[in-house]
Design an enzyme around this catalytic site. Structure first.
Site, mmCIF file in Angstrom:
data_model
loop_
_atom_site.group_PDB
_atom_site.id
_atom_site.type_symbol
_atom_site.label_atom_id
_atom_site.label_comp_id
_atom_site.label_asym_id
_atom_site.label_seq_id
_atom_site.Cartn_x
_atom_site.Cartn_y
_atom_site.Cartn_z
ATOM 1 N N GLY A 240 77.823 78.023 -13.500
ATOM 2 C CA GLY A 240 77.300 79.312 -13.967
ATOM 3 C C GLY A 240 76.137 79.096 -14.909
ATOM 4 O O GLY A 240 75.426 78.095 -14.817
ATOM 5 N N SER A 241 75.966 80.028 -15.829
ATOM 6 C CA SER A 241 74.773 79.980 -16.681
ATOM 7 C C SER A 241 74.971 79.041 -17.876
ATOM 8 O O SER A 241 76.102 78.739 -18.273
ATOM 9 C CB SER A 241 74.432 81.387 -17.174
ATOM 10 N N GLU A 262 78.250 72.636 -14.222
ATOM 11 C CA GLU A 262 77.098 72.815 -13.324
ATOM 12 C C GLU A 262 76.381 74.071 -13.777
ATOM 13 O O GLU A 262 76.789 75.172 -13.431
ATOM 14 C CB GLU A 262 77.575 73.015 -11.877
ATOM 15 N N LEU A 263 75.324 73.907 -14.544
ATOM 16 C CA LEU A 263 74.707 75.085 -15.161
ATOM 17 C C LEU A 263 73.360 75.400 -14.501
ATOM 18 O O LEU A 263 73.081 74.930 -13.408
ATOM 19 C CB LEU A 263 74.614 74.864 -16.669
ATOM 20 N N CYS A 296 71.016 77.751 -7.876
ATOM 21 C CA CYS A 296 70.698 77.018 -9.107
ATOM 22 C C CYS A 296 69.603 75.973 -8.897
ATOM 23 O O CYS A 296 68.873 75.654 -9.826
ATOM 24 C CB CYS A 296 71.953 76.400 -9.707
HETATM 25 P P1 NAD Z 1 76.897 85.969 -15.767
HETATM 26 O O1 NAD Z 1 76.592 84.897 -16.748
HETATM 27 O O2 NAD Z 1 77.517 87.226 -16.251
HETATM 28 O O3 NAD Z 1 77.858 85.423 -14.630
HETATM 29 C C1 NAD Z 1 77.608 84.247 -13.905
HETATM 30 C C2 NAD Z 1 78.955 83.709 -13.411
HETATM 31 O O4 NAD Z 1 79.703 83.178 -14.507
HETATM 32 C C3 NAD Z 1 79.828 84.803 -12.798
HETATM 33 O O5 NAD Z 1 80.449 84.292 -11.646
HETATM 34 C C4 NAD Z 1 80.836 85.130 -13.876
HETATM 35 O O6 NAD Z 1 82.076 85.549 -13.336
HETATM 36 C C5 NAD Z 1 80.978 83.813 -14.582
HETATM 37 N N1 NAD Z 1 81.328 83.982 -15.981
HETATM 38 C C6 NAD Z 1 80.655 84.697 -16.900
HETATM 39 N N2 NAD Z 1 81.253 84.610 -18.102
HETATM 40 C C7 NAD Z 1 82.323 83.811 -17.935
HETATM 41 C C8 NAD Z 1 83.340 83.321 -18.804
HETATM 42 N N3 NAD Z 1 83.345 83.588 -20.112
HETATM 43 N N4 NAD Z 1 84.311 82.535 -18.285
HETATM 44 C C9 NAD Z 1 84.311 82.205 -16.975
HETATM 45 N N5 NAD Z 1 83.370 82.618 -16.110
HETATM 46 C C10 NAD Z 1 82.389 83.410 -16.583
HETATM 47 O O7 NAD Z 1 75.529 86.312 -15.054
HETATM 48 P P2 NAD Z 1 75.156 87.018 -13.706
HETATM 49 O O8 NAD Z 1 74.144 88.072 -14.013
HETATM 50 O O9 NAD Z 1 76.309 87.381 -12.841
HETATM 51 O O10 NAD Z 1 74.426 85.798 -13.044
HETATM 52 C C11 NAD Z 1 73.144 85.434 -13.461
HETATM 53 C C12 NAD Z 1 73.092 84.160 -14.219
HETATM 54 O O11 NAD Z 1 74.187 83.327 -13.945
HETATM 55 C C13 NAD Z 1 71.861 83.421 -13.747
HETATM 56 O O12 NAD Z 1 70.837 83.611 -14.661
HETATM 57 C C14 NAD Z 1 72.272 82.001 -13.628
HETATM 58 O O13 NAD Z 1 71.847 81.268 -14.764
HETATM 59 C C15 NAD Z 1 73.763 82.007 -13.674
HETATM 60 N N6 NAD Z 1 74.343 81.553 -12.414
HETATM 61 C C16 NAD Z 1 74.278 80.234 -12.162
HETATM 62 C C17 NAD Z 1 74.811 79.757 -10.999
HETATM 63 C C18 NAD Z 1 74.755 78.299 -10.663
HETATM 64 O O14 NAD Z 1 74.945 77.961 -9.524
HETATM 65 N N7 NAD Z 1 74.549 77.408 -11.648
HETATM 66 C C19 NAD Z 1 75.388 80.618 -10.085
HETATM 67 C C20 NAD Z 1 75.445 81.979 -10.388
HETATM 68 C C21 NAD Z 1 74.920 82.434 -11.575
#
Ligand code: NAD
Length: 488
Positions: A240-241, A262-263, A296
């Protein structure tokens, strides 16, 4: 699960009931809180996703503790057989799983099918690699002594996956932990639950013992905070982010939970004067707009040698304007919507900021009216470095193309950001290729290619893009601990 009509006639009829999967049981909503899962191409409701209660999470944790002891004690070849069978069931049920993935993520069906293939390959690869989790024997320090190193599964894993690869992310999370002999409490993204649930069903039908895998949903930070505060969890895997990754690592620190992170990324693409421009353009546009740029490792910051910059921008624009945008279920669609309105609005804000600060808008640059979270595929050129988009991960269908004159200058810019996930370069000069390999600060580097992920290669970043790898022998190792045994 309905099987009444062929998939092509009424795909929605094959979207499964959304449930939790805990201790081998499928748990329906009942009186739990829930949320709607929406089709990002149409806005229509696909299903109602139950949120796990604290009691559900406690059951999943208890099941993971018990399931770990059962699964750990299976022979590696028994674990391997279950994973191989699950991979084969995934292929058999491929059309239903990929259709669910397209309905809930919006990505073109062809991309979902390719992802299905890659995901089943990942499970199969882990199935094989789990049989090769060898230790080693050291040389003697005294006659008759024996010193050896063994690898053991780390313990129950808490895994959190995002929505951009509804099949690929679950395959990595489940594959690594289960192949290593760990149990897993898995929270896929609430936006894309069905593909993950259908994959969990493949695991169950392949003979995975009850409790080894649980799948839960809820408010992300509530679930992750609860799971990571449990002493049962010994490892966390998160995709995620960067900000969320940092927050989760702080939680994991309290129980000294191992982490694979994996950010995000903001991949530079260096195109040198000797690159094959037409070929590079074809590859670049396909890679950039795959999954509407919500990847990503998506190529984002293009730096093109000044001698070919104008031709590159023109060729890129021409190709972008030919992209067919639409509902991912339409076989002709090349780019679907963004996952939610929040992401579309985030892209709008980044593009508007860039244009206001002097970037050239070559094509796109606005949302598309009508239902769904569509945003036009967009190209910006000559983008000032003080724009948000040259510093923040865009995660959407936008490319930026700037020019450069010399190697040191472009290398400095490529490495300027705190991200270090993927980087790409296009050149025929082999001496330069060596320099790029040495100097680019990224966990994965593609030279004359955007293909940087196969099941046997480590996938992961450096700097703020995280640490540890998924896939490759590194992915399996990340779910194992090392034990040294000395015998005299
Ligand atoms: P977001 O940060 O709200 O969510 C991204 C993902 O993280 C979602 O699947 C969410 O369920 C999960 N998540 C969020 N907070 C969490 C927590 N506290 N505990 C566990 N999981 C959590 O953002 P978004 O608007 O849905 O996605 C956009 C951003 O997310 C992008 O800018 C990107 O950086 C990141 N992202 C990265 C990947 C990657 O493959 N690295 C994939 C998807 C999103």
């Amino acid at each position: 699960m309905a099987q009444a009509e062929p998939l092509s006639t009424n795909p929605l009829a094959h979207y499964p009931e959304l449930q939790l999967f805990i201790a081998g049981e499928w748990v329906s909503k009942g009186d739990r809180k829930s949320q709607e899962v929406l089709n990002p191409a149409t806005g229509e409701v696909l299903g109602e996703l139950p949120h796990a209660t604290q009691a559900d999470l406690d059951r999943a944790l208890a099941a993971a503790e018990k399931g770990f002891r059962i699964w750990r004690d299976k022979l590696p070849e028994e674990r391997s057989a279950v994973l191989r069978k699950a991979a084969s069931l995934m292929r058999e049920r491929g059309e239903q799983i990929s259709t669910a993935a397209t309905l809930e993520s919006g990505k073109p069906i062809m991309q979902s099918r390719m992802e299905l293939k890659m995901s089943s390959d990942v499970l199969e690869w882990y199935a094989e690699e789990g049989r090769r989790a060898y230790g080693r024997v050291l040389t003697q320090r005294q006659p008759g002594s024996r010193m050896y190193v063994v690898k053991e599964p780390v313990g129950p894993v808490a895994a959190f996956a995002p929505w951009n690869f509804p099949q690929g992310n679950p395959a990595r999370k489940m594959g690594a932990s289960l192949a290593a002999g760990c149990s897993c409490v898995f929270k896929p993204a609430e936006e894309t639950p069905a593909a993950a649930l259908l994959m969990a069903k493949c695991m169950q039908d392949a003979g995975l013992p009850d409790g080894v895998l649980s799948v839960v949903f809820g408010v992300p930070h509530v679930i992750s905070t609860y799971l990571l505060s449990s002493p049962i969890i010994r490892k966390m895997s998160f995709t995620g982010s960067v900000p969320v990754g940092k927050a989760l690592m702080k939680l994991a620190a309290d129980n000294m939970i191992r982490t694979t992170m994996e950010l995000g990324g903001h991949a530079p693409v260096l195109v040198f004067e000797d690159a094959d421009v037409e070929k590079t353009l074809d590859m670049a546009v396909a890679a950039k707009f795959r999954n509407a740029g919500q990847v990503c490792v998506s190529p984002t910051r293009f730096f093109v040698h000044e001698s070919i910059h104008a031709a590159f921008v023109a060729g890129f624009t021409e190709r972008v304007e030919k992209i067919t945008i639409g509902n991912g279920l339409d076989e002709n669609t090349q780019m679907g919507p963004l996952i939610h309105a929040r992401r579309r609005d985030a892209i709008s804000a980044l593009v508007d900021d860039a244009v206001a600060k002097g970037a050239t808008l070559n094509t796109g640059g606005s949302a598309i009216d009508g239902p769904g979270n569509f945003y036009k595929p967009t190209l910006l050129s000559d983008v000032p470095l003080n724009t948000r988009i040259m510093n923040e991960e865009p995660f959407g269908p936008v490319a930026m193309i700037n020019s450069f004159t010399d190697f040191e200058e472009v290398m400095k810019e490529a490495n300027r950001l705190p991200f270090g996930l993927a980087a790409y370069a296009f050149t025929e000069n082999s001496r330069r290729v060596n320099q790029l390999g040495e100097q680019l600060e990224a966990g994965m580097i593609g030279i004359n290619s955007f293909g940087i992920s196969v099941p046997e290669s480590p996938f992961g970043g450096i700097k703020e893009s995280g640490h540890g790898s998924e896939e490759g022998i590194e992915g399996l190792d990340a779910c194992m601990v090392t034990k040294f045994i000395s015998e005299v």
